[in-house]
Design an enzyme around this catalytic site. Sequence first.
Site, mmCIF file in Angstrom:
data_model
loop_
_atom_site.group_PDB
_atom_site.id
_atom_site.type_symbol
_atom_site.label_atom_id
_atom_site.label_comp_id
_atom_site.label_asym_id
_atom_site.label_seq_id
_atom_site.Cartn_x
_atom_site.Cartn_y
_atom_site.Cartn_z
ATOM 1 N N HIS A 282 2.032 4.092 -3.161
ATOM 2 C CA HIS A 282 2.213 5.528 -2.972
ATOM 3 C C HIS A 282 3.625 5.994 -3.326
ATOM 4 O O HIS A 282 3.806 6.937 -4.106
ATOM 5 C CB HIS A 282 1.903 5.913 -1.527
ATOM 6 C CG HIS A 282 0.456 5.832 -1.171
ATOM 7 N ND1 HIS A 282 -0.539 6.158 -2.048
ATOM 8 C CD2 HIS A 282 -0.174 5.459 -0.015
ATOM 9 C CE1 HIS A 282 -1.723 5.996 -1.465
ATOM 10 N NE2 HIS A 282 -1.524 5.574 -0.235
ATOM 11 N N GLU B 22 -5.832 6.048 -3.800
ATOM 12 C CA GLU B 22 -6.122 5.280 -2.590
ATOM 13 C C GLU B 22 -6.872 3.988 -2.913
ATOM 14 O O GLU B 22 -6.759 2.992 -2.187
ATOM 15 C CB GLU B 22 -6.926 6.125 -1.604
ATOM 16 C CG GLU B 22 -6.167 7.316 -1.022
ATOM 17 C CD GLU B 22 -4.947 6.921 -0.195
ATOM 18 O OE1 GLU B 22 -4.704 5.713 0.008
ATOM 19 O OE2 GLU B 22 -4.238 7.842 0.264
ATOM 20 N N HIS C 151 0.830 -1.205 0.000
ATOM 21 C CA HIS C 151 0.000 0.000 0.000
ATOM 22 C C HIS C 151 0.867 1.259 0.000
ATOM 23 O O HIS C 151 0.730 2.112 -0.880
ATOM 24 C CB HIS C 151 -0.909 -0.029 1.236
ATOM 25 C CG HIS C 151 -1.866 1.125 1.343
ATOM 26 N ND1 HIS C 151 -3.219 0.953 1.404
ATOM 27 C CD2 HIS C 151 -1.676 2.474 1.425
ATOM 28 C CE1 HIS C 151 -3.830 2.122 1.496
ATOM 29 N NE2 HIS C 151 -2.892 3.062 1.527
ATOM 30 N N GLU C 152 1.747 1.366 0.980
ATOM 31 C CA GLU C 152 2.503 2.600 1.183
ATOM 32 C C GLU C 152 3.705 2.734 0.255
ATOM 33 O O GLU C 152 3.942 3.795 -0.326
ATOM 34 C CB GLU C 152 2.967 2.706 2.644
ATOM 35 C CG GLU C 152 1.841 2.718 3.667
ATOM 36 C CD GLU C 152 0.950 3.944 3.545
ATOM 37 O OE1 GLU C 152 1.377 4.942 2.909
ATOM 38 O OE2 GLU C 152 -0.173 3.900 4.070
#
Length: 450
Positions: free
Chosen positions: A267, A298, A262-263
């Site tokens: 991102h 997101e 996710h991060e």
Amino acid sequence: MSGATFLQAFDFDDHLYSNKDSLEVVVLPSRLHGSGKTRKKKRGTKSKNKKFSNLEDLNLSKLRLNSKKIELPSSGRSLAVDKNKLPALNRTAEYRKIPSQSTDCNVQTLPEEKKAKKLPLLAAIKPENQESEKSRFFRSKFLYHPQFIYRHPADSETLTRLGVPSDRFLKQAICILQTALQKHGSYENFEEETGGRVLSQSQIVAIVVRYLRSEGLEGDVSLNLSDGLISRASMTRVKGRPTLNVRTVNLREHWVDGLLRHEVGTHYMRSSNNSYQVWRNWKQRKELGMGPANPTEEGLASLHSVLSRNSPILWRAAMLYYATYQAARMPLRELFWDLEQFVRDAEVRWDYCMRVKRGQTDTSEPGAFCKDQVYLEGALQLLKHRHEIDFHMLVRLGKIAYYDIEKIEHLADLECTRIPQFMEDKDLYMKRLDDIVLANGLCDDELASV
């Protein structure tokens, strides 16, 4: 890829932190320490380096926050535990009150107060007295209405703009939550069966370092461990360096991989790729007629969070969507009670309430911070169009919406861009997206209508 190529063009999820009990672990490239040259020690001094045969031998509970370097002889790599923590919020002599989500209240300020440096929105809406109000709420048997105060509150116009919830995907959110409960019996069972054991700090560090090495990023990203985060994790920049902030409380073994995808895998990697593109600034984006990165950003990160799980249920995205909608209609106390139909654990319910009520002063009033609805909204949009989207290009082009790919891909500079390892096998990646649809009680016919 170097840390210098990282461009923070957009806010990541909840870069909120507390200096209390935080620990910064910087993963350094071997070239900084592998030259073979050593410095002579002064006579009578002792070496401050502590050696470990492998990362699992690390016991962070024995470490202090004074600067210390941890050598890994077998790999030539090192970890540095730095006493420098994430910067504290700017302080002023007096508190200021901000209004609740109601628009008829005005911000009260001191006439002679100096104008403080403007904080990022998500830092500004973190209450200063969160822990004390939580304690008071729990002591009251969940009857008290918490009253929050803020050092540098966000302006009421911004809170009002972000205080309007949507019910567009409410039906799907409830469906996902009910599907999870039918399969696992309760949220607590869901945690145990999908999350695995709770990890220690040293185990978290070991997993993070292995992931960064596998992606070739061990010299580019710092790690900050803290129990003061509202979110589970976030990507921020600290003194110009990309930093992964991880909340250590109740972090489970099988969730860490999803957290990193996710991060870092979403991102950080999309931000890095974005820095090579002509649309890396807002002026160029506007001239090209590009849409905002969210909810695609997101939504993609949320899908990657569950991509490799045996039960890839979008629980958190669905719960945040539902809780946000309900928070706009009821006080925090009533929201806390309402969430009990899905989660019995009071600590977990409090965390969800804090996510969607942050920014409010008087929580006896209805009101919500509605940013968290983008997770489910983005995930469902991507699943709906998954057979039409080039997901490799979606990552390589940087911070873009899925519907802008065809519009701008001919302008892209792809030479130095990259995708995370878990996306390299396109067929496997698409199969896992199909699995997410089925695991959440959804189908293509239903997605076509959203």
